[in-house]
Design a protein around this motif. Structure first.
Motif, PDB file in Angstrom:
ATOM      1  N   ASP A   1      -1.790 -10.627   8.030  1.00 41.12           N
ATOM      2  CA  ASP A   1      -0.332 -10.711   7.911  1.00 41.12           C
ATOM      3  C   ASP A   1       0.353  -9.844   8.974  1.00 41.12           C
ATOM      4  O   ASP A   1       1.391 -10.230   9.517  1.00 41.12           O
ATOM      5  CB  ASP A   1       0.123 -10.303   6.508  1.00 41.12           C
ATOM      6  CG  ASP A   1      -0.097 -11.413   5.479  1.00 41.12           C
ATOM      7  OD1 ASP A   1      -0.344 -12.576   5.879  1.00 41.12           O
ATOM      8  OD2 ASP A   1      -0.016 -11.106   4.276  1.00 41.12           O
TER       9      ASP A   1
ATOM     10  N   GLU B   1       6.066  -4.358   0.468  1.00 42.60           N
ATOM     11  CA  GLU B   1       6.297  -4.801  -0.914  1.00 42.60           C
ATOM     12  C   GLU B   1       5.158  -5.703  -1.394  1.00 42.60           C
ATOM     13  O   GLU B   1       4.653  -5.539  -2.494  1.00 42.60           O
ATOM     14  CB  GLU B   1       7.632  -5.538  -1.030  1.00 42.60           C
ATOM     15  CG  GLU B   1       8.855  -4.655  -0.794  1.00 42.60           C
ATOM     16  CD  GLU B   1       8.928  -3.470  -1.736  1.00 42.60           C
ATOM     17  OE1 GLU B   1       8.675  -3.634  -2.949  1.00 42.60           O
ATOM     18  OE2 GLU B   1       9.242  -2.350  -1.264  1.00 42.60           O
ATOM     19  N   LYS B   2       4.782  -6.677  -0.571  1.00 40.19           N
ATOM     20  CA  LYS B   2       3.754  -7.655  -0.963  1.00 40.19           C
ATOM     21  C   LYS B   2       2.451  -6.961  -1.365  1.00 40.19           C
ATOM     22  O   LYS B   2       1.810  -7.345  -2.339  1.00 40.19           O
ATOM     23  CB  LYS B   2       3.496  -8.627   0.199  1.00 40.19           C
ATOM     24  CG  LYS B   2       2.387  -9.633  -0.073  1.00 40.19           C
ATOM     25  CD  LYS B   2       2.192 -10.583   1.096  1.00 40.19           C
ATOM     26  CE  LYS B   2       1.039 -11.534   0.843  1.00 40.19           C
ATOM     27  NZ  LYS B   2       0.833 -12.487   1.964  1.00 40.19           N
ATOM     28  N   TYR B   3       2.056  -5.955  -0.587  1.00 37.23           N
ATOM     29  CA  TYR B   3       0.771  -5.282  -0.836  1.00 37.23           C
ATOM     30  C   TYR B   3       0.924  -3.997  -1.661  1.00 37.23           C
ATOM     31  O   TYR B   3      -0.028  -3.276  -1.845  1.00 37.23           O
ATOM     32  CB  TYR B   3       0.062  -5.009   0.481  1.00 37.23           C
ATOM     33  CG  TYR B   3      -0.426  -6.286   1.132  1.00 37.23           C
ATOM     34  CD1 TYR B   3      -1.638  -6.867   0.748  1.00 37.23           C
ATOM     35  CD2 TYR B   3       0.333  -6.932   2.094  1.00 37.23           C
ATOM     36  CE1 TYR B   3      -2.077  -8.054   1.315  1.00 37.23           C
ATOM     37  CE2 TYR B   3      -0.097  -8.120   2.672  1.00 37.23           C
ATOM     38  CZ  TYR B   3      -1.298  -8.671   2.280  1.00 37.23           C
ATOM     39  OH  TYR B   3      -1.740  -9.845   2.852  1.00 37.23           O
TER      40      TYR B   3
END
Length: 152
Positions: A132, A147-149
């Protein structure tokens, strides 16, 4: 950590670098801009690479520019992030020594440095996150990946 890069303005996105020396210099720009490091530090990194080889390429497409501990010209402990669109080669004979992601280390506080290294190691071991990061285009992507991880 990705959020910290954005908050401290320690990030850079660029298309390419002419060679590995320019890539190292570019990766130091954001740290130099706020006084974290002095101008000589990037040349110290280059001198170490010329002497010891591409030790900073720690995984395919991932480089961690740094000089020896206690290097002169380091005023604060921090990490800078740079992403290139096009890989730069640290060893034309070995494609495993190409890099697009750069995590530039500056250390004058051993405890903070170890904490940074632990967080960085955790990020680098996450292959999905690295993939990513290779697609990231700007600071908003770094914040979204933070945020995603769920990075602390």
């Amino acid at each position: 950590m990705l959020k910290t890069f954005v908050e401290q303005n320690h990030y850079k996105f660029a298309k390419s670098a002419a060679d590995w020396k320019e890539a190292v210099r570019m990766s130091c720009e954001t740290l130099e801009a706020d006084g974290t490091i002095e101008a000589n530090y990037k040349e110290d990194i280059i001198a170490c690479l010329e002497k010891y080889g591409p030790y900073i390429v720690i995984a395919p497409m991932v480089a961690m520019p740094h000089s020896q501990e206690g290097a002169t010209g380091v005023n604060k402990t921090a990490i800078g992030f740079m992403k290139l669109e096009e890989p730069v080669s640290f060893d034309p004979e070995d494609p495993e020594k190409d890099a697009v992601l750069f995590f530039t280390l500056a250390s004058c506080n051993p405890d903070q440095h170890l904490e940074n290294m632990a967080k960085l190691a955790e990020m680098i071991m996450n292959e999905d996150l690295l993939e990513d990061l290779k697609k990231a285009q700007g600071p908003e992507d770094l914040l979204a990946l933070h945020e995603k991880y769920q990075l602390g």
